[in-house]
Design an enzyme around this catalytic site. Structure first.
Site, PDB file in Angstrom:
ATOM      1  N   HIS A  40       0.538   4.204  -2.605  1.00 21.98           N
ATOM      2  CA  HIS A  40       0.192   5.573  -2.211  1.00 21.98           C
ATOM      3  C   HIS A  40       1.299   6.573  -2.539  1.00 21.98           C
ATOM      4  CE1 HIS A  40      -3.549   5.319   0.550  1.00 21.98           C
ATOM      5  NE2 HIS A  40      -3.689   4.603  -0.561  1.00 21.98           N
ATOM      6  N   HIS A  55      -6.132  -6.116  -3.307  1.00 24.78           N
ATOM      7  CA  HIS A  55      -6.956  -6.195  -2.099  1.00 24.78           C
ATOM      8  C   HIS A  55      -7.176  -7.630  -1.655  1.00 24.78           C
ATOM      9  CE1 HIS A  55      -8.727  -1.849  -2.166  1.00 24.78           C
ATOM     10  NE2 HIS A  55      -7.484  -1.912  -1.749  1.00 24.78           N
ATOM     11  N   TRP A 112     -13.228 -10.433   9.049  1.00 24.28           N
ATOM     12  CA  TRP A 112     -13.107 -11.245  10.255  1.00 24.28           C
ATOM     13  C   TRP A 112     -12.552 -12.608   9.887  1.00 24.28           C
ATOM     14  CZ3 TRP A 112     -17.095  -8.373   8.516  1.00 24.28           C
ATOM     15  CH2 TRP A 112     -17.269  -7.134   9.149  1.00 24.28           C
ATOM     16  N   ARG A 135       0.832  -1.207   0.000  1.00 20.47           N
ATOM     17  CA  ARG A 135       0.000   0.000   0.000  1.00 20.47           C
ATOM     18  C   ARG A 135       0.867   1.257   0.000  1.00 20.47           C
ATOM     19  NH1 ARG A 135      -4.264   2.879   3.730  1.00 20.47           N
ATOM     20  NH2 ARG A 135      -5.752   3.457   2.074  1.00 20.47           N
TER      21      ARG A 135
END
Ligand code: HEM
Ligand SMILES: Nc1cccc2nccn12
Length: 290
Positions: free
Chosen positions: A49, A172, A188, A45
């Protein structure tokens, strides 16, 4: 503005493989981070970014100048949580001070994808640190709450088309959302630290329900405990995106091939490389028997 990568005359493939290996060994050793997910996802990430601030219209931002190192950028609310990745890389920068910050942040993402059993990401060195006053303004990174039109329009600024956007969103499959970072929760179920096409399989196979989460944000949850952001779910709400979701769900090799190309393009946005700059394809620790 032209960002011309510098020619690195005194460093060879061996030198860069040594940096790759230092990051990869640290990644393998520090496996307890974030509930034993490890640093791979947050490094991925961070690479995204630090590159995703690019604006093709005036060639500002992007990975070239390594401006994530400055608080103006690292404190962007969109970057919440990424300090973990930057702190992980700080000792690497000390060990290899000749590496620019832009090369460091992007190489960290290449190591993460490859060591998490993803595709080889071709990578070129030569980014040059820019002064703090060249740091792009906050607000150039995408929000998660919108739909397909927003996603398509956002990525135009990064010169990325529908196929490249869907391939990239496949990242993702890694890590998780953290309520305290971005106001999204879950999954979860087991968060993953292996690079696969499961993001696309989950999109197509799970029974998604749009629910308000603890931070009052809407997100899509599945009975198995998986989640999708609205911008993730948008990929099966739009026919053009859906075609690529189906392609990558059924053809992992094609996903790997397209992800590698799109991730390289993302990490090099706005940079002009000299003809003489080599393109490196690094060995993983496993393939070196390390
Ligand atoms: C519409 C575009 C995108 C949006 C809105 C978005 C949004 C988000 C959000 C909200 C999180 C959770 C962060 C947290 O709470 O810690 C996240 C995590 C992540 N994103 Fe994205 N993302 C996008 C595109 C991408 C792309 C293009 C990549 C890489 C190619 C990427 C890689 C990741 C990774 C690896 C994580 C997990 C980080 C961790 O586990 O700490 N994302 N993203
Ligand atoms: N792991 C993860 C991170 C960020 C977004 C996302 N959507 C589905 C899964 N996922």
């Amino acid at each position: 503005i032209v960002h011309m990568a510098q020619e690195i005359k005194d460093k060879s493939e061996k030198d860069y493989q040594e940096v790759y290996n230092a990051i990869a060994v640290k990644l393998r050793e520090e496996d307890e981070f974030d509930g034993y997910i490890g640093y791979g996802p947050v490094l991925t990430r961070l690479a995204w970014h630090s590159s995703g601030t690019w604006d093709k219209n005036n060639n500002t931002g992007g990975s070239f100048g390594g401006t994530y190192q400055f608080q103006k950028e690292s404190n962007d609310p969109s970057n919440k949580g990424l300090h973990n990745g930057a702190e992980f890389l700080a000792p690497i920068h000390k060990q290899f001070p000749w590496l620019s910050h832009g090369d460091l942040y992007t190489l960290g993402g290449v190591v993460a994808i490859q060591e998490l059993q993803g595709p080889v990401i071709p990578w070129r060195p030569g980014r040059v640190d820019l002064p703090e006053d060249m740091t792009p303004d906050n607000g150039r990174l995408p929000d998660a709450v919108y739909g397909a039109d927003y996603v398509r329009n956002f990525f135009k600024r990064l010169d990325l088309n529908d196929q490249e956007v869907v391939a990239l969103m496949g990242a993702h499959c890694l890590g998780r959302t953290h309520l305290q970072n971005t106001g999204f929760d879950g999954p979860w179920g087991a968060a993953s630290n292996t690079f696969t096409n499961e993001f696309f399989l989950n999109l197509l196979n799970e029974n998604w329900k749009l629910e308000k989460n603890e931070a009052k944000n809407m997100q899509w949850n599945s009975p198995k405990g998986y989640m999708m952001l609205p911008t993730d779910h948008a990929l099966i709400e739009d026919d053009k995106y859906m075609a690529y979701v189906k392609l990558y769900a059924t053809n992992n090799d094609k996903f790997f091939e397209d992800f590698a190309k799109a991730f390289k393009k993302l990490l090099e946005g706005g940079i002009t490389f000299p003809q003489s700059t080599p393109t490196y394809r690094f060995e993983t620790l496993d393939s070196q028997g390390l």
